[in-house]
Design a protein around this motif. Structure first.
Motif, PDB file in Angstrom:
ATOM      1  N   GLY A 436       0.823  -1.205   0.000  1.00 52.25           N
ATOM      2  CA  GLY A 436       0.000   0.000   0.000  1.00 52.25           C
ATOM      3  C   GLY A 436       0.854   1.250   0.000  1.00 52.25           C
ATOM      4  O   GLY A 436       0.570   2.220  -0.725  1.00 52.25           O
ATOM      5  N   VAL A 439       2.088   2.066  -3.410  1.00 50.29           N
ATOM      6  CA  VAL A 439       1.071   2.723  -4.245  1.00 50.29           C
ATOM      7  C   VAL A 439       0.939   4.191  -3.856  1.00 50.29           C
ATOM      8  O   VAL A 439       0.930   5.086  -4.714  1.00 50.29           O
ATOM      9  CB  VAL A 439      -0.283   1.993  -4.106  1.00 50.29           C
ATOM     10  N   LEU A 440       0.855   4.462  -2.537  1.00 48.59           N
ATOM     11  CA  LEU A 440       0.673   5.838  -2.080  1.00 48.59           C
ATOM     12  C   LEU A 440       1.831   6.720  -2.533  1.00 48.59           C
ATOM     13  O   LEU A 440       1.624   7.821  -3.060  1.00 48.59           O
ATOM     14  CB  LEU A 440       0.553   5.870  -0.554  1.00 48.59           C
ATOM     15  N   VAL A 443       1.712   7.296  -6.374  1.00 48.80           N
ATOM     16  CA  VAL A 443       0.659   8.231  -6.793  1.00 48.80           C
ATOM     17  C   VAL A 443       1.058   9.651  -6.408  1.00 48.80           C
ATOM     18  O   VAL A 443       0.897  10.594  -7.198  1.00 48.80           O
ATOM     19  CB  VAL A 443      -0.692   7.828  -6.170  1.00 48.80           C
TER      20      VAL A 443
END
Lengths: 705, 192
Positions: A436, A439-440, A443
């Motif tokens: 996670g 991904v954070l 982005v």
């Protein structure tokens, strides 16, 4: 002389194989241990013949013996030493000889490795089957695909030399032999699988005996495929490393089924399940290697790798048919003995994860096989040509690849037999947070696109889950006082390292394909251009002349990467020039240049100061494909080494007398990959020939007999 | 400190880290954060509609003189010619389908890297999905049947058997303990 020697070697190998098969067959059918035992002698004789033939062809290539047609077609007096040596596998007949020689080597190695079990009927049948496969290939060599045939007409004064694409990169010396070591190596587990079906000894004995052989072949095939991708990246000049070419697909098909087998074999060894499935996977892997050879070497498909046409298509297709029929027939014949003694307790378990893994790998193989064969079948039925290309394969394989990444993140944390939601919630929390976080961060850094983000996040989670298993294994090893590094050895732990390599490759592949930028720049000497943040200056062109190669090289200064020299080259007597790309790798991005057009005057001469067209491909993270490949090799070697062997009776997770329920789970040890909970009741019967292979069963069921 | 005590003490913090409520909350936070990030990162900006049409066409059209490369990646002269054709026809106002139709009429169906999704070639698009559904169904059925049949309980005499075997192993190891690990001689339970 070379030709005569080569013929002799091929005939010796063929005769040794046929006689050995006969002797073994008589010994096995009449139960004569002395005859079965003598079978291994013929394996050595066959190897001797193969070595003589290979030596003769190499000698002919190195001495430029153009009386032999194969040498005249694939060698010239200007061919450098290295590419004279690699001439052995530059065309059909020679590469078949290499194939047969590698197979003879495997058969001889089997004879040596199992010399103490030489009277064992399982080993006898396995030797017989592998000799049979070798005889087929030596028969091809003596018959329709003989590399020692003389030229017709007068002996030429010089040869044609190898295909241009096969003589400008050293990887040609490594990639095909590795691929052959992998392809041919699957003959060993196949032979043992067939032997187990014939003898009716259908337990895990044959798998334990061939475990390292399978893993070795798998490792060689993996490395061969990756080096092939590296080779095509450096040589073919379109900036890609995987084109979904039929021949590339043909190499990856057996890899997929073999990978499925490497996972599902664990379920059979641990739980005694999936016997038919595992036999089918081994036989399918072997069939797919034959099918791959057929596709590569019969000229039925148009491919950059099909370096020569041939007439041996029908023979290979015939062998394929025989092997499929043999496999299906034997499994049907032994069907009643193949019932699994145990059951799967819960879908959410290690064995459940392996089943899903197998489903995905086989589905992937099916999709790729379908896409590869569809144009052939469609043309046969409708007479019309159709292409099945990269967009189809990318669309169809992407969801499966994403599912495999998910599974690689969850699977290692699952215990055997049954997992509870609470266990998973605990064990997967950190890996999931790591994925996670990836991904954070991405982005936030401006990376966009759903599929790449999913791939990076799931890759991060899978990497963390596998690192977690390695840490647990290292801690467990340390606590047992054997050194933490022992936690990296053995099949399960080496497998985790392989998984990490796969994650690195998946990330490199995703980044390189999703974020590649290409353009063509037309520049005059001294002119600059900027593309994708990369400044390029065309400095000028030069003529380069060596005995083997004449080339027009461009000097292109690439900011931060130095001067790259893409070229257009002609090799040997081949007048047809090929592009020679130039590339510069950094950990973050690769810059890849090709010469797409040279300025020519009306009469065809080069205009030295005219505008050239330079193809520019900029791809991020390509270099990590090769780093991941290296990790795969390291992981495979670790998996080949013996790991920390847990005695089946060691109370690692199940401890009678401790606590009210009579059992207690010691969390860390229960999770350590080499020390998972032992099923107490699941194994109904011990396997037949574990004793013969000197291994202890994993379960405790045998105690109760 | 005996090794037994070490084992016991090492488990205490582990238990406190395994608070289910804390873990549940951590999962929920993660799911929300990733969902938001994916929604933000979902869309990938990709130029004007014209550039997008050209890029898709170039990706899906095979280079006429190559085996398996699209005109987007190939540097062969034929590929460059097709690229020019595509750009010119799009600029003349043709739709991508019209450009495709023109290229098919000129080079045959094999110019498309993807087989058409209509007619008999639909098969190649449908079969993988069908195979996936069948395989998933088969696996689901297998697991369902197996897990229903798998209600085998560990009986008391089974456990007695195991205990006896372990005691025998420990006895053979010769350190006199009832439940010693034979491999390390380490006591595995912290006595009363």
């Amino acid at each position: 002389m070379n030709a005569a020697l080569g013929w002799t070697g091929e005939l010796l190998a063929l005769v040794a194989g046929v006689v050995g098969m006969g002797v073994l067959a008589v010994g096995l059918l009449r139960h004569r241990p002395d005859l079965i035992k003598s079978g291994k002698t013929y394996a050595w004789l066959m190897l001797l013949g193969a070595v003589i033939a290979v030596g003769a062809l190499e000698h002919a290539l190195l001495t430029h013996d153009f009386r032999i047609a194969y040498v005249a077609d694939n060698n010239s007096r200007q061919t450098p030493l290295l590419f004279s040596i690699t001439g052995l596998w530059s065309a059909l007949a020679g590469s078949l000889l290499l194939w047969a020689a590698v197979l003879a080597g495997y058969v001889a190695a089997m004879a040596w490795r199992f010399r103490r079990r030489a009277e064992d009927e399982l080993v006898g049948w396995a030797t017989l089957v592998s000799l049979g496969v070798a005889v087929f290939f030596f028969a091809l060599l003596v018959g329709p695909a003989n590399p020692f045939v003389h030229v017709t007409g007068p002996v030429p004064s010089n040869g044609l030399g190898p295909n241009s694409l096969l003589q400008d990169n050293v990887l040609v010396a490594v990639h095909p032999p590795l691929l052959y070591l992998g392809f041919v190596g699957f003959t060993v587990p196949f032979s043992f699988a067939v032997a187990s079906l014939i003898t009716g000894r259908l337990g895990e004995g044959w798998q334990v005996a061939t475990r390292r052989w399978t893993l070795f072949a798998w490792g060689c095939l993996t490395l061969g495929i990756l080096l092939g991708a590296w080779w095509s990246y450096q040589v073919l000049g379109w900036g890609g490393f995987w084109g979904w070419d039929p021949v590339e697909n043909a190499a990856v098909l057996p890899w997929l089924t073999a990978t499925a087998y490497l996972h599902s074999v664990l379920v059979q060894e641990r739980r005694g399940l999936l016997r038919v499935w595992n036999l089918s996977l081994v036989i399918a892997t072997f069939c797919l290697t034959i099918l791959g050879t057929f596709l590569t070497r019969s000229g039925v498909v148009a491919s950059v790798h099909a370096f020569s046409d041939s007439t041996i298509g029908p023979e290979l297709l015939g062998l394929f048919g025989v092997v499929v029929a043999l496999g299906v027939g034997l499994i049907a014949w032994r069907g009643d003995r193949l019932r699994a003694p145990g059951t799967i307790d819960a879908p959410l378990s290690r064995e459940g994860a392996f089943l899903v893994n197998n489903l995905l790998f086989v589905l992937l193989a099916f999709v790729i096989l379908l896409g590869t064969l569809f144009p052939l079948l469609y043309e046969a039925f409708s007479g019309q040509q159709v292409t099945v290309g990269a967009p189809f394969f990318a669309t169809m394989t992407m969801p499966i690849a994403i599912c495999l990444l998910v599974l690689m993140g969850i699977g290692p944390a699952l215990p055997w037999r049954k997992a509870t939601a609470g266990t998973l919630r605990h064990r997967l929390l950190l890996p999931a947070w790591f994925g996670g976080a990836v991904v954070l961060v991405l982005v936030a850094a401006g990376v966009r696109g759903l599929v790449p983000l999913l791939a990076f996040g799931l890759g991060g989670m899978a990497a963390a889950a596998n690192v977690r298993q390695l840490v647990l294994a290292a801690r467990a090893a340390h606590r047992h006082g054997v050194g933490w590094w022992r936690g990296f050895l053995g099949r399960a732990n080496g497998g985790m390292v392989v998984h990490l390599g796969v994650v690195v490759i998946a990330i490199g592949l995703t980044a390189a394909t999703a974020y590649a930028h290409r353009t063509q720049l037309e520049l005059r000497p001294g002119q600059s251009a900027t593309f994708d943040g990369q400044r390029l200056t065309y400095l000028g062109m030069r003529q380069v002349q060596t005995p083997a190669r004449s080339a027009t090289e461009l000097d292109v200064a690439v900011a931060g990467h130095g001067v790259l020299k893409p070229a257009v080259s002609s090799f040997g007597n081949d007048q047809d020039p090929v592009g020679t790309p130039a590339l510069s790798s950094t950990p973050f991005r690769d810059v890849y240049l090709t010469v797409d057009a040279l300025p020519t005057a009306k009469n065809g001469d080069l205009v030295a100061n005219g505008p050239v067209t330079i193809g520019v491909t900029i791809q991020p993270l390509v270099a990590w494909l090769w780093v991941g490949g290296f990790m795969l090799v390291v992981g495979s070697v670790l998996a080949l080494l013996p790991g920390r062997r847990r005695r089946p009776t060691d109370p690692t997770s199940f401890q009678p007398g401790a606590g009210p329920g009579g059992r207690r789970l010691v969390a860390e040890e229960a999770e350590a990959p080499d020390a998972s909970p032992v099923p107490v009741t699941s194994r109904a019967g011990p396997s037949d020939d574990r004793a013969a292979s000197g291994r202890r069963p994993w379960g405790l069921g045998w105690l109760g007999r | 400190m005996t090794s037994a005590a070490g084992l016991a003490s090492s488990e205490v913090p582990r238990r406190s880290l395994r608070r289910p409520a804390f873990e549940r909350a951590a999962w929920i936070v993660l799911a929300v954060a990733v969902a938001v990030a994916l929604v933000v990162g979902w869309h990938r900006p990709s130029g004007s509609p014209r550039a997008q049409e050209i890029a898709t066409l170039e990706r899906d059209i095979k280079c006429p003189s190559c085996d398996d490369l699209s005109v987007a990646v190939s540097t062969a002269p034929t590929a460059i010619a097709v690229r020019h054709t595509i750009v010119r026809r799009i600029d003349e106002g043709q739709t991508p389908t019209e450009v495709e139709q023109y290229l098919i009429s000129r080079y045959g169906t094999a110019i498309l890297l993807d087989p058409p999704t209509s007619g008999p070639t639909l098969l190649v698009w449908v079969l993988p999905g069908l195979a996936g559904v069948v395989a998933a169904g088969a696996l689901g059925g297998f697991l369902w049947r197996r897990s229903r049949a798998a209600a085998v309980a560990v009986e008391a005499d089974d456990e007695a058997l195991v205990r006896a075997a372990l005691a025998a192993m420990a006895g053979a190891a010769g350190n006199g303990r009832t439940h010693g690990s034979p491999e390390t001689g380490r006591p595995v339970e912290p006595g009363p």
